[in-house]
Design an enzyme around this catalytic site. Structure first.
Site, short mmCIF file in Angstrom:
data_model
loop_
_atom_site.label_atom_id
_atom_site.label_comp_id
_atom_site.label_asym_id
_atom_site.label_seq_id
_atom_site.Cartn_x
_atom_site.Cartn_y
_atom_site.Cartn_z
N TYR A 182 6.58 51.31 -48.53
CA TYR A 182 7.72 50.65 -47.87
C TYR A 182 7.82 49.20 -48.33
O TYR A 182 6.88 48.60 -48.85
CB TYR A 182 7.58 50.71 -46.34
CG TYR A 182 6.54 49.79 -45.76
CD1 TYR A 182 6.87 48.50 -45.34
CD2 TYR A 182 5.21 50.20 -45.63
CE1 TYR A 182 5.91 47.65 -44.81
CE2 TYR A 182 4.25 49.36 -45.10
CZ TYR A 182 4.60 48.09 -44.69
OH TYR A 182 3.65 47.24 -44.17
N CYS A 183 9.03 48.64 -48.11
CA CYS A 183 9.28 47.22 -48.36
C CYS A 183 10.13 46.70 -47.21
O CYS A 183 10.03 47.19 -46.10
CB CYS A 183 9.94 47.02 -49.72
SG CYS A 183 11.59 47.75 -49.84
N ARG A 184 10.98 45.73 -47.47
CA ARG A 184 11.82 45.16 -46.40
C ARG A 184 12.94 46.11 -46.03
O ARG A 184 13.14 46.43 -44.85
CB ARG A 184 12.38 43.81 -46.83
CG ARG A 184 13.30 43.15 -45.80
CD ARG A 184 13.75 41.78 -46.26
NE ARG A 184 14.65 41.16 -45.29
CZ ARG A 184 15.96 41.36 -45.25
NH1 ARG A 184 16.54 42.16 -46.14
NH2 ARG A 184 16.69 40.75 -44.33
#
Length: 351
Positions: free
Chosen positions: A86-88
């Site tokens: 995941y990221c932002r």
């Protein structure tokens, strides 16, 4: 068959677009269910600043923008595990997932990223220590926090367990005042990078039980002494065994003489954890059996070389191996050398 697979993926909120991407996407619910299961590693690919501001607990952090991103992943994460990334917002992690699949990994990307996770009311943490989560045979949760060098914090059933707590090492300072008091503190031996009076004092209250070797108990004038071979039940579902830890290479035996220091085997509700302490690949390791998780040191002349650590791991055969106490030693070869052993090697930032 394709319809059946699609239905299974959909049940977890996972989707894939054939011909367009080589990984699965998951909505927040599906992602949360996925990372709660076994054989999944959670990976945060944002910047270090974003990670420090808040991340999903248990995440390994590797910035996908780094030029050696794939090399770092290969050094830290086994290819036989599913990587939940995941990221932002989901864009950078989607790119990272595609690259990871090309490198031989199975990946699931969180749609909407940590923004969607927060919007769903799910928790994040600002604890920058890497955390690994395991389940005991009885289904209880055990969390391992990589603090520094040989210091490990263990959370189990509302109990706080500290291994070799040290408040300051090099430029790294651990704020024990912000942590809960320890129920149990284990100290393997008296060297400064394992034994710290100030740290022990900060972690101790009326309920704290210190378990150590004879020398540390003499210095502190308190503590339960365990010698090599001693076994003790400290709670209904917790047992501890002191095992040998020493140097046996000529010219190195003065660092950790045989019989003085301890390694520990801690059993929590059936989960067997080997904390080797400062040791080389000694013959007594052949007697250590059925280990689920092992912490083994790697920095000669004081402990083991990478070659010795590989040999020791093949002797003990833990399900999961954490090399620790490695200082400036290059341990990047260890996962590759143990690739065919069936041991899950996880490298964490203890330094």
């Amino acid at each position: 068959m394709k319809k059946i697979i699609t239905c299974v993926l959909a049940m977890l909120g996972l989707t894939t677009a054939c011909g367009h991407q080589n990984y699965n996407d998951a909505d927040v619910q599906g992602f949360a269910e996925l990372i709660a299961g076994p054989d999944v590693i959670l990976l945060d690919v944002r910047t270090a600043e974003e990670f420090a501001e808040g991340h999903i607990e248990g995440a390994v952090h590797i910035n996908q923008a780094l030029s050696d991103f794939i090399e770092q992943v290969k050094a830290k994460l086994p290819t036989d595990k599913t990587i939940a990334v995941y990221c932002r917002s989901g864009k950078r992690s989607a790119s990272a997932a595609g690259r990871l699949v090309t490198a031989g990994y199975k990946c699931v990307n969180l749609k909407g990223g940590i923004m969607a996770w927060k919007e769903a009311g799910l928790p994040v943490t600002t604890d920058t220590y890497e955390v690994d989560v395991f389940k005991t045979k009885g289904g209880n949760t055990v969390k391992f926090h990589a603090l520094v060098h040989a210091t490990i914090r263990i959370e189990y059933n509302s109990l706080e367990i500290m291994i070799d707590p040290v408040a300051k090492l090099g430029n790294k300072i651990i704020d024990y005042a912000s942590m809960p008091k320890a129920d149990y503190i284990f100290v393997t031996h008296e060297h400064f990078d394992h034994f710290d009076k100030e740290a022990i004092q900060q972690l101790t209250d009326d309920k704290t039980q210190l378990i150590t070797n004879k020398r540390c108990a003499e210095i502190l004038d308190f503590g339960q002494v365990m010698n090599n071979g001693d076994k003790m039940t400290i709670a209904e579902d917790i047992t501890i065994e002191a095992v040998p830890a020493y140097n046996n290479t000529e010219g190195h035996t003065q660092f950790h003489p045989k019989g003085r220091d301890n390694g520990f085997i801690l059993t929590l509700d059936g989960l067997r954890i080997y904390i080797a302490g400062d040791t080389e690949d000694i013959p007594e390791m052949a007697d250590i059996k059925d280990i689920d998780i092992a912490f083994m040191p790697c920095n000669q002349p004081y402990t083991m070389t990478p070659t010795q650590l590989v040999k020791a791991a093949k002797t003990v055969k833990p399900k999961v191996l954490f090399p620790y106490h490695y200082g400036q030693t290059d341990i990047s070869s260890i996962p590759f050398e143990l690739k065919e052993s069936g041991i899950d090697v996880r490298i964490r930032h203890y330094e």
